[in-house]
Scaffold this motif. Structure first.
Motif, PDB file in Angstrom:
ATOM      1  N   GLU A  27    -117.177 -57.414  54.093  1.00 54.35           N
ATOM      2  CA  GLU A  27    -116.967 -58.485  53.424  1.00 54.35           C
ATOM      3  C   GLU A  27    -117.142 -57.367  51.921  1.00 54.35           C
ATOM      4  O   GLU A  27    -115.743 -58.113  50.919  1.00 54.35           O
ATOM      5  CB  GLU A  27    -118.747 -59.316  53.941  1.00 54.35           C
ATOM      6  CG  GLU A  27    -118.236 -60.085  54.843  1.00 54.35           C
ATOM      7  CD  GLU A  27    -119.602 -60.944  55.095  1.00 54.35           C
ATOM      8  OE1 GLU A  27    -119.846 -60.953  54.262  1.00 54.35           O
ATOM      9  OE2 GLU A  27    -119.206 -61.255  56.118  1.00 54.35           O
ATOM     10  N   LEU A  28    -117.772 -56.188  51.443  1.00 55.80           N
ATOM     11  CA  LEU A  28    -117.452 -55.978  50.151  1.00 55.80           C
ATOM     12  C   LEU A  28    -116.434 -55.545  50.330  1.00 55.80           C
ATOM     13  O   LEU A  28    -115.771 -55.723  48.672  1.00 55.80           O
ATOM     14  CB  LEU A  28    -119.035 -54.254  50.207  1.00 55.80           C
ATOM     15  CG  LEU A  28    -118.929 -53.469  49.028  1.00 55.80           C
ATOM     16  CD1 LEU A  28    -119.338 -55.063  47.644  1.00 55.80           C
ATOM     17  CD2 LEU A  28    -119.558 -53.008  49.190  1.00 55.80           C
ATOM     18  N   ASP A  31    -114.491 -58.823  48.572  1.00 55.39           N
ATOM     19  CA  ASP A  31    -114.800 -58.897  47.807  1.00 55.39           C
ATOM     20  C   ASP A  31    -113.820 -58.441  46.575  1.00 55.39           C
ATOM     21  O   ASP A  31    -112.949 -58.907  45.752  1.00 55.39           O
ATOM     22  CB  ASP A  31    -116.533 -59.028  47.198  1.00 55.39           C
ATOM     23  CG  ASP A  31    -116.961 -60.047  48.132  1.00 55.39           C
ATOM     24  OD1 ASP A  31    -115.860 -61.042  48.460  1.00 55.39           O
ATOM     25  OD2 ASP A  31    -118.236 -59.754  48.869  1.00 55.39           O
ATOM     26  N   LYS A  32    -113.510 -57.358  46.747  1.00 54.89           N
ATOM     27  CA  LYS A  32    -112.995 -55.719  45.907  1.00 54.89           C
ATOM     28  C   LYS A  32    -111.164 -56.702  46.024  1.00 54.89           C
ATOM     29  O   LYS A  32    -110.528 -56.227  45.022  1.00 54.89           O
ATOM     30  CB  LYS A  32    -113.486 -54.618  46.102  1.00 54.89           C
ATOM     31  CG  LYS A  32    -114.932 -54.009  45.581  1.00 54.89           C
ATOM     32  CD  LYS A  32    -114.744 -52.462  45.104  1.00 54.89           C
ATOM     33  CE  LYS A  32    -116.777 -52.373  44.697  1.00 54.89           C
ATOM     34  NZ  LYS A  32    -116.542 -51.235  44.275  1.00 54.89           N
ATOM     35  N   TYR A  82    -112.894 -66.696  55.049  1.00 52.04           N
ATOM     36  CA  TYR A  82    -112.826 -65.696  54.407  1.00 52.04           C
ATOM     37  C   TYR A  82    -111.060 -66.019  53.474  1.00 52.04           C
ATOM     38  O   TYR A  82    -111.129 -65.962  52.584  1.00 52.04           O
ATOM     39  CB  TYR A  82    -112.144 -64.100  55.282  1.00 52.04           C
ATOM     40  CG  TYR A  82    -113.348 -63.342  55.441  1.00 52.04           C
ATOM     41  CD1 TYR A  82    -114.316 -63.991  55.183  1.00 52.04           C
ATOM     42  CD2 TYR A  82    -112.797 -62.256  56.134  1.00 52.04           C
ATOM     43  CE1 TYR A  82    -115.910 -63.462  55.153  1.00 52.04           C
ATOM     44  CE2 TYR A  82    -114.475 -61.715  56.653  1.00 52.04           C
ATOM     45  CZ  TYR A  82    -115.600 -61.899  56.295  1.00 52.04           C
ATOM     46  OH  TYR A  82    -116.316 -61.252  57.093  1.00 52.04           O
ATOM     47  N   LYS A  85    -112.159 -68.292  50.309  1.00 54.14           N
ATOM     48  CA  LYS A  85    -113.260 -67.560  49.992  1.00 54.14           C
ATOM     49  C   LYS A  85    -111.906 -66.824  48.655  1.00 54.14           C
ATOM     50  O   LYS A  85    -112.432 -67.169  47.335  1.00 54.14           O
ATOM     51  CB  LYS A  85    -113.944 -66.651  50.421  1.00 54.14           C
ATOM     52  CG  LYS A  85    -114.666 -65.100  49.152  1.00 54.14           C
ATOM     53  CD  LYS A  85    -114.954 -64.617  49.971  1.00 54.14           C
ATOM     54  CE  LYS A  85    -116.407 -64.029  49.165  1.00 54.14           C
ATOM     55  NZ  LYS A  85    -117.378 -63.241  49.654  1.00 54.14           N
ATOM     56  N   ALA A  89    -110.749 -68.143  44.323  1.00 56.23           N
ATOM     57  CA  ALA A  89    -111.393 -66.806  43.224  1.00 56.23           C
ATOM     58  C   ALA A  89    -109.958 -67.365  42.380  1.00 56.23           C
ATOM     59  O   ALA A  89    -109.542 -67.018  42.001  1.00 56.23           O
ATOM     60  CB  ALA A  89    -111.294 -66.158  44.045  1.00 56.23           C
ATOM     61  N   LYS A 156    -120.886 -52.570  45.568  1.00 58.35           N
ATOM     62  CA  LYS A 156    -120.609 -53.479  44.600  1.00 58.35           C
ATOM     63  C   LYS A 156    -120.066 -53.629  44.049  1.00 58.35           C
ATOM     64  O   LYS A 156    -118.891 -54.303  42.742  1.00 58.35           O
ATOM     65  CB  LYS A 156    -121.980 -54.215  44.725  1.00 58.35           C
ATOM     66  CG  LYS A 156    -122.563 -54.536  45.979  1.00 58.35           C
ATOM     67  CD  LYS A 156    -123.758 -55.199  45.724  1.00 58.35           C
ATOM     68  CE  LYS A 156    -124.795 -55.436  46.480  1.00 58.35           C
ATOM     69  NZ  LYS A 156    -125.754 -56.517  46.641  1.00 58.35           N
TER      70      LYS A 156
END
Length: 156
Positions: A27-28, A31-32, A82, A85, A89, A156
């Motif tokens: 999940e990290l 995000d990246k 996902y 998400k 974004a 992160k």
């Protein structure tokens, strides 16, 4: 030398593959990967991949197809979230695939060819030292074997 540097500065990743397995590390990485896709412009495509390791079912004595269907349905719901998400974004080019088989081979070789990926972004392994020795890390394998750039996400 100056021309080489300018070529590197102009390089964009247009087909980013992000394998996910539901872990915090994945999940990290997602995000990246969303951030990298956004930075690479409107033509960049984010392709989310989940591989269901069919070898995990070989040792289950009461195996039936409903188990695979249940795992697939759970993966589909997660991947749908996902995709949402990524769209929230601002990514317009996002898709996902669920594959079945060996995660190492699919992530390192098969999926990048299938989606014409130029970058794999993958979370650092969640395995402890003993697990890495016994079964090997998918991340380690992908970084060693993939024919395209691999970015391992650790922070992160």
């Amino acid at each position: 030398m100056k021309a080489e540097v300018s070529i590197m500065l102009d390089q964009r990743y247009l087909n980013i593959l992000i394998p996910v397995d539901g872990s915090k590390e994945a999940e990290l990485a997602l995000d990246k990967a969303i951030a990298v896709t956004l930075r690479n412009g409107n033509n960049a495509h984010l392709h989310i991949l989940h591989v269901i390791d069919t070898r995990a079912f070989q040792n289950v004595s009461s195996f039936d197809t409903s188990m695979v269907e249940e795992v697939s349905e759970t993966a589909k719901k997660t991947l749908d979230s996902y995709v949402e998400k990524a769209k929230t974004a601002g990514i317009t080019n996002v898709s996902y695939t669920i594959e079945y088989g060996s995660p190492k081979a699919i992530i390192a070789k098969e999926a990048p060819k299938a989606v014409n990926a130029d970058l794999i972004m993958i979370g650092a392994t969640g395995l402890n030292t003993v697990e890495r020795i016994l079964i090997g890390s998918v991340t380690e394998y992908v970084t060693r074997v993939a024919d395209i750039d691999v970015l391992v996400v650790r922070t992160k």
